[in-house]
Write a protein that holds these residues in place. Structure first.
Motif, PDB file in Angstrom:
ATOM      1  N   VAL A 187      18.076  54.322  48.224  1.00  0.00           N
ATOM      2  CA  VAL A 187      18.056  53.932  49.637  1.00  0.00           C
ATOM      3  C   VAL A 187      19.474  53.767  50.211  1.00  0.00           C
ATOM      4  CG1 VAL A 187      17.169  52.266  51.311  1.00  0.00           C
ATOM      5  CG2 VAL A 187      15.837  52.814  49.265  1.00  0.00           C
ATOM      6  N   CYS A 188      20.346  53.105  49.464  1.00  0.00           N
ATOM      7  CA  CYS A 188      21.708  52.877  50.001  1.00  0.00           C
ATOM      8  C   CYS A 188      22.418  54.193  50.341  1.00  0.00           C
ATOM      9  CB  CYS A 188      22.555  52.054  49.031  1.00  0.00           C
ATOM     10  SG  CYS A 188      22.052  50.343  48.973  1.00  0.00           S
ATOM     11  N   PRO A 189      22.475  55.161  49.426  1.00  0.00           N
ATOM     12  CA  PRO A 189      23.158  56.406  49.804  1.00  0.00           C
ATOM     13  C   PRO A 189      22.512  57.053  51.026  1.00  0.00           C
ATOM     14  CG  PRO A 189      22.704  56.380  47.446  1.00  0.00           C
ATOM     15  CD  PRO A 189      22.023  55.176  48.025  1.00  0.00           C
ATOM     16  N   LEU A 190      21.190  56.949  51.111  1.00  0.00           N
ATOM     17  CA  LEU A 190      20.507  57.563  52.260  1.00  0.00           C
ATOM     18  C   LEU A 190      20.908  56.889  53.570  1.00  0.00           C
ATOM     19  CD1 LEU A 190      16.891  58.325  51.001  1.00  0.00           C
ATOM     20  CD2 LEU A 190      18.711  59.947  51.618  1.00  0.00           C
ATOM     21  N   ILE A 191      21.043  55.551  53.537  1.00  0.00           N
ATOM     22  CA  ILE A 191      21.415  54.853  54.775  1.00  0.00           C
ATOM     23  C   ILE A 191      22.817  55.289  55.224  1.00  0.00           C
ATOM     24  CG2 ILE A 191      21.831  52.628  55.903  1.00  0.00           C
ATOM     25  CD1 ILE A 191      19.879  51.331  53.994  1.00  0.00           C
ATOM     26  N   VAL A 192      23.774  55.297  54.284  1.00  0.00           N
ATOM     27  CA  VAL A 192      25.141  55.697  54.657  1.00  0.00           C
ATOM     28  C   VAL A 192      25.122  57.125  55.205  1.00  0.00           C
ATOM     29  CG1 VAL A 192      27.501  56.104  53.832  1.00  0.00           C
ATOM     30  CG2 VAL A 192      26.176  54.211  52.893  1.00  0.00           C
ATOM     31  N   PHE A 193      24.433  57.979  54.504  1.00  0.00           N
ATOM     32  CA  PHE A 193      24.345  59.378  54.909  1.00  0.00           C
ATOM     33  C   PHE A 193      23.749  59.494  56.314  1.00  0.00           C
ATOM     34  CE2 PHE A 193      22.122  63.530  54.794  1.00  0.00           C
ATOM     35  CZ  PHE A 193      23.235  64.342  54.571  1.00  0.00           C
ATOM     36  N   ALA A 194      22.669  58.752  56.546  1.00  0.00           N
ATOM     37  CA  ALA A 194      21.988  58.851  57.840  1.00  0.00           C
ATOM     38  C   ALA A 194      22.892  58.351  58.971  1.00  0.00           C
ATOM     39  CB  ALA A 194      20.689  58.043  57.812  1.00  0.00           C
ATOM     40  N   VAL A 195      23.631  57.262  58.724  1.00  0.00           N
ATOM     41  CA  VAL A 195      24.506  56.749  59.791  1.00  0.00           C
ATOM     42  C   VAL A 195      25.582  57.781  60.117  1.00  0.00           C
ATOM     43  CG1 VAL A 195      26.188  54.977  60.424  1.00  0.00           C
ATOM     44  CG2 VAL A 195      24.091  54.315  59.252  1.00  0.00           C
ATOM     45  N   PHE A 196      26.147  58.396  59.089  1.00  0.00           N
ATOM     46  CA  PHE A 196      27.178  59.410  59.353  1.00  0.00           C
ATOM     47  C   PHE A 196      26.608  60.608  60.107  1.00  0.00           C
ATOM     48  CE2 PHE A 196      29.986  57.275  56.360  1.00  0.00           C
ATOM     49  CZ  PHE A 196      31.200  57.442  57.009  1.00  0.00           C
ATOM     50  N   MET A 197      25.481  61.080  59.662  1.00  0.00           N
ATOM     51  CA  MET A 197      24.864  62.241  60.329  1.00  0.00           C
ATOM     52  C   MET A 197      24.565  61.901  61.783  1.00  0.00           C
ATOM     53  SD  MET A 197      24.732  64.585  58.139  1.00  0.00           S
ATOM     54  CE  MET A 197      23.503  65.812  58.464  1.00  0.00           C
TER      55      MET A 197
END
Ligand code: PFF
Length: 451
Positions: A433-443
């Motif tokens: 979940v954590c990597p996905l959240i960071v990724f989603a915010v950047f995208m």
């Protein structure tokens, strides 16, 4: 003390790690971001991101650090096997570089705190010309005080974990908290404060997903908890095996949020009080006129309303801020110094001076090119580097490190760990979940994805 330094008690670690976390980010940086990003919506997003993302990543740093008991590079290499080792080196060195760059701008702001503190002392003895010089922006002042601040930081780090870091971190933070509470009480008596609190405490939820706000809040959540550079990993390496890590981490995170929130309760109303007293804060387009100087404008304006006592309060405030900045800056310098000491066999004192002076040179370059570099280095490190390195730390904790070793480390210091919610959720959460959240915010902030 063991051959490697170790914190002497749980309290000592909590104070040292919260000393690292609590600093200019909470009291100088957070209010600026709140004021530039529409008040309550930013506060809300920052708090949510701290719980959902920053705390779990803090735990990843602490667990890896305590397990490997080395500097950042060595720690990441230790938990890697074969093909992931190059990524470990890359991440470790990127963290060291980021910690150093953060120190390079942080020390400039910390120098301002010293100058404003001395400025109040000058007012106290009637040296108003001198105070005027100290509290006005100039190349000479910035140069002088940034050097002074490095002397303090290097001097403490040169003395090592137990002697230096712990002693400074265990002192005077309670005083800062008491002073902020007293100032909040005082400001409630002033005209305009209520409007400030309204703006601060009422989130406009339709702004929460604004891409700039999200990226800014993400950066603030990492910066405020000193994440994504290896500081907490190095501090984790000094924690004894008998401590309960999730609880320690939670204590630090809550203290950090608490202080930031209180700083906002003080500075945001102070803006509105200053405005009510005729100080211009926002320009016609609704942008902060001087964001870097926000608290250096509105707080002295508040102290002025207190008559003679204001000078003493100002002296106390800026002295405490300097100390809060020192307990953070030593944790930044600790990252490259621990590396120079452990991976390159330099004696600690020598490492602290060599590395410290190198970073001072970077600060000087920024001071000479303030307009072009100051904001740029802040954005580069806090908005981009820290979250991305944080993402890599999740990859190490979740994917690279053998899961049984991770779980075993977590269990140390807490035999009943298996019954906790943390044990059931965190290992998978930090992995996926954590990597996905960071990724989603950047995208989202690059407008590649609409959340
Ligand atoms: N957390 C510190 C603050 O809020 O002032 C800043 C900081 C300290 C960032 C240490 C990064 C770091 F490694």
């Amino acid at each position: 003390m063991a051959a490697r330094g170790e914190f002497s008690s749980r309290m000592a670690f909590v104070l040292a790690a919260s000393g690292s976390a609590i600093g200019l980010g909470n009291i100088w940086g957070f209010p600026i971001k709140v004021a530039s990003n529409g008040g309550g919506a930013f506060v809300f997003t920052y708090i949510v991101l701290t719980f959902l993302l920053a705390y779990p990543i803090l735990m990843a740093e602490l667990v890896i650090g305590r397990h490997a008991k080395s500097d950042t590079v060595k720690s990441l290499v230790k938990i890697s096997e074969g093909s992931s080792k190059p990524l470990a080196y890359l991440t470790g060195y990127w963290g060291i570089l980021t910690a150093s760059l953060i120190l390079s701008f942080y020390a400039i702001v910390a120098g301002w705190m010293i100058a404003f503190g001395l400025g109040s002392a000058g007012d106290l003895v009637g040296a108003s010309g001198f105070s005027e010089w100290l509290t006005s922006f100039s190349l000479e002042r910035n140069l002088l005080f940034v050097c002074l601040f490095y002397l303090l930081t290097i001097g403490i780090v040169a003395n090592g974990v137990a002697a230096g870091i712990e002693k400074w971190s265990t002192r005077l933070m309670p005083m800062l908290i008491i002073l902020i509470i007293a100032l909040i009480a005082y400001i409630s008596t002033q005209n305009g404060a209520a409007e400030g609190w309204r703006v601060y405490l009422t989130p406009e939820f339709d702004r929460v997903l604004n891409p700039d706000l999200l990226l800014s809040a993400l950066g603030q959540a990492f910066f405020s908890l000193s994440l994504g550079v290896g500081t907490m990993m190095v501090y984790g390496s000094y924690i004894s095996k008998s401590e309960n890590l999730p609880r320690l981490g939670a204590t630090v995170a809550l203290m950090d949020i608490g202080i930031a929130f209180m700083a906002g309760l003080l500075v945001i109303p102070a803006m509105y009080v200053a405005q009510a007293n005729g100080v211009t804060i926002y320009n016609e387009a609704g942008k902060l006129i001087d964001s870097d100087g926000l608290i250096f404008t509105v707080l002295p304006a508040l102290f002025d309303t207190m008559g003679g006592a204001g000078i003493i309060v100002s002296l106390l405030f800026f002295t405490l801020m300097t100390i809060a900045a020192v307990t953070s800056s030593i944790s930044m310098l600790e990252v490259p110094v621990a590396h120079a000491q452990e991976s390159h066999d330099l004696p600690r004192k020598k490492a602290a001076w060599i590395v410290g002076v190198m970073i001072l040179l970077v600060s000087l370059i920024i001071v000479f090119n303030f307009g072009a570099l100051f904001g740029f280095v802040i954005d580069l490190t806090t908005k981009y580097s820290e979250p991305l390195i944080g993402l890599l730390f999740c990859i190490f904790a979740g994917w690279v490190w053998r899961r049984d070793a991770l779980l075993k480390e977590l269990q140390q210091g807490n035999p009943t760990m298996e019954n906790t919610l943390f044990w059931k959720i965190w290992p998978t959460y930090v992995k996926v979940v954590c990597p996905l959240i960071v990724f989603a915010v950047f995208m989202h902030s690059f407008e590649l994805l609409k959340i």
